[in-house]
Design an enzyme around this catalytic site. Structure first.
Site, PDB file in Angstrom:
ATOM      1  N   ASN A 187     -43.318  -7.296  44.998  1.00 32.68           N
ATOM      2  CA  ASN A 187     -44.496  -7.371  44.378  1.00 32.68           C
ATOM      3  C   ASN A 187     -44.926  -8.970  44.531  1.00 32.68           C
ATOM      4  OD1 ASN A 187     -42.256  -8.882  42.852  1.00 32.68           O
ATOM      5  ND2 ASN A 187     -43.366  -8.622  40.798  1.00 32.68           N
ATOM      6  N   GLU A 215     -41.079 -14.476  40.195  1.00 36.73           N
ATOM      7  CA  GLU A 215     -42.573 -13.560  39.463  1.00 36.73           C
ATOM      8  C   GLU A 215     -43.865 -14.087  39.676  1.00 36.73           C
ATOM      9  OE1 GLU A 215     -41.061 -11.131  39.688  1.00 36.73           O
ATOM     10  OE2 GLU A 215     -39.435 -10.622  38.734  1.00 36.73           O
ATOM     11  N   HIS A 270     -41.819 -11.435  44.604  1.00 34.62           N
ATOM     12  CA  HIS A 270     -41.735 -12.623  44.425  1.00 34.62           C
ATOM     13  C   HIS A 270     -40.567 -12.689  45.060  1.00 34.62           C
ATOM     14  CE1 HIS A 270     -38.630  -9.128  42.966  1.00 34.62           C
ATOM     15  NE2 HIS A 270     -37.495  -9.252  43.667  1.00 34.62           N
ATOM     16  N   ASP A 321     -30.313 -17.653  42.712  1.00 30.69           N
ATOM     17  CA  ASP A 321     -30.244 -16.830  41.371  1.00 30.69           C
ATOM     18  C   ASP A 321     -29.127 -16.355  40.946  1.00 30.69           C
ATOM     19  OD1 ASP A 321     -30.212 -14.559  42.236  1.00 30.69           O
ATOM     20  OD2 ASP A 321     -33.394 -14.412  42.522  1.00 30.69           O
TER      21      ASP A 321
END
Length: 245
Positions: A136, A143, A138, A67
């Protein structure tokens, strides 16, 4: 999934580096998927030390990063291009032309997503993808709620991700709110995946990965569907987790 439990972050980093080095020696033209953030820094340091001591060569290696922040150019110190250059690429013999990272300043970000996805496909896909895991769940910047069928795409970063990454910036207001990330289906097409997990803050995420259901609300859960995943986790992260995978 194969789980390797290690003592601490340093041992995790050393084991991960040894894992990668072995693959590079076996296949000098390997396509590596690379990650950023705090988790792989020790691994990259160990790769550099090995290169300097043992001469492991990366001249034929192609890399594809997961990313990049939208709005940051590669010469800005918080961009992931800058991170990779200064944490790894500048200190090994890799050809920078073969190090691929999405552009954070593309004229058209959707075109850039398509270009990056096509580039990975043209190279025959990724042989070994290195991953961390967010608190979380990811992976990359995918996400919770991201489709398991997603390809390289633009993402709005969750508040928890922005907060976690704020430590790399002077102020939380400076953290970009959007990024380009490899999609989950892109990651899952990798022939092999190496997941690195360290520290108490990642313990709950690891527990949920190993014991929870496969669901898009927890993106990392999709890794249970991959045929070749190795997890290297330190004792603090894995603790007394009951593994049911």
């Amino acid at each position: 999934m194969r789980i390797i439990e290690v003592e601490d972050y340093q041992q995790m980093s050393n084991r991960a580096a040894d894992f990668i080095i072995k693959k590079v020696v076996q296949n000098p033209g390997i396509k590596l998927g690379l990650a950023t953030g705090g988790t792989p820094i020790g691994t990259y340091k160990s790769l550099i030390e090995d290169h300097q001591k043992n001469g492991t060569s990366y001249q034929k290696v192609n890399t594809f990063n997961l990313d990049e922040y939208i709005g940051l150019s590669g010469d800005q110190e918080n961009s992931y291009r800058y991170f990779m250059d200064n944490q790894l690429f500048n200190y090994i013999d890799i050809n920078k032309v073969k190090t691929n990272i999405p552009s954070g300043i593309a004229a058209d970000y959707q075109v850039e997503c398509n270009r990056y996805e096509d580039l990975i496909t043209e190279h025959g896909g990724i042989d070994l993808q290195i991953l961390g895991i967010g608190s979380n769940g990811h992976i990359g910047f995918n996400e919770p709620g991201t489709s398991f069928d997603s390809k390289t795409h633009i993402v709005e970063l969750a508040a928890s991700t922005i907060q976690a990454n704020a430590r790399f910036f002077n102020r939380i207001e400076e953290v970009p709110t959007k990024a380009i990330t490899m999609g989950i289906s892109t990651i899952m097409k990798s022939k092999e995946i190496l997941l690195l997990v360290s520290g108490e803050k990642k313990r709950e995420a690891l527990f949920r990965l190993l014991n929870g259901e496969i669901n898009e609300s927890f993106p990392a859960s999709v890794l249970k569907n991959h045929p070749c995943v190795t997890i290297i986790a330190d004792k603090v992260a894995i603790a007394d987790l009951k593994v049911q995978c």
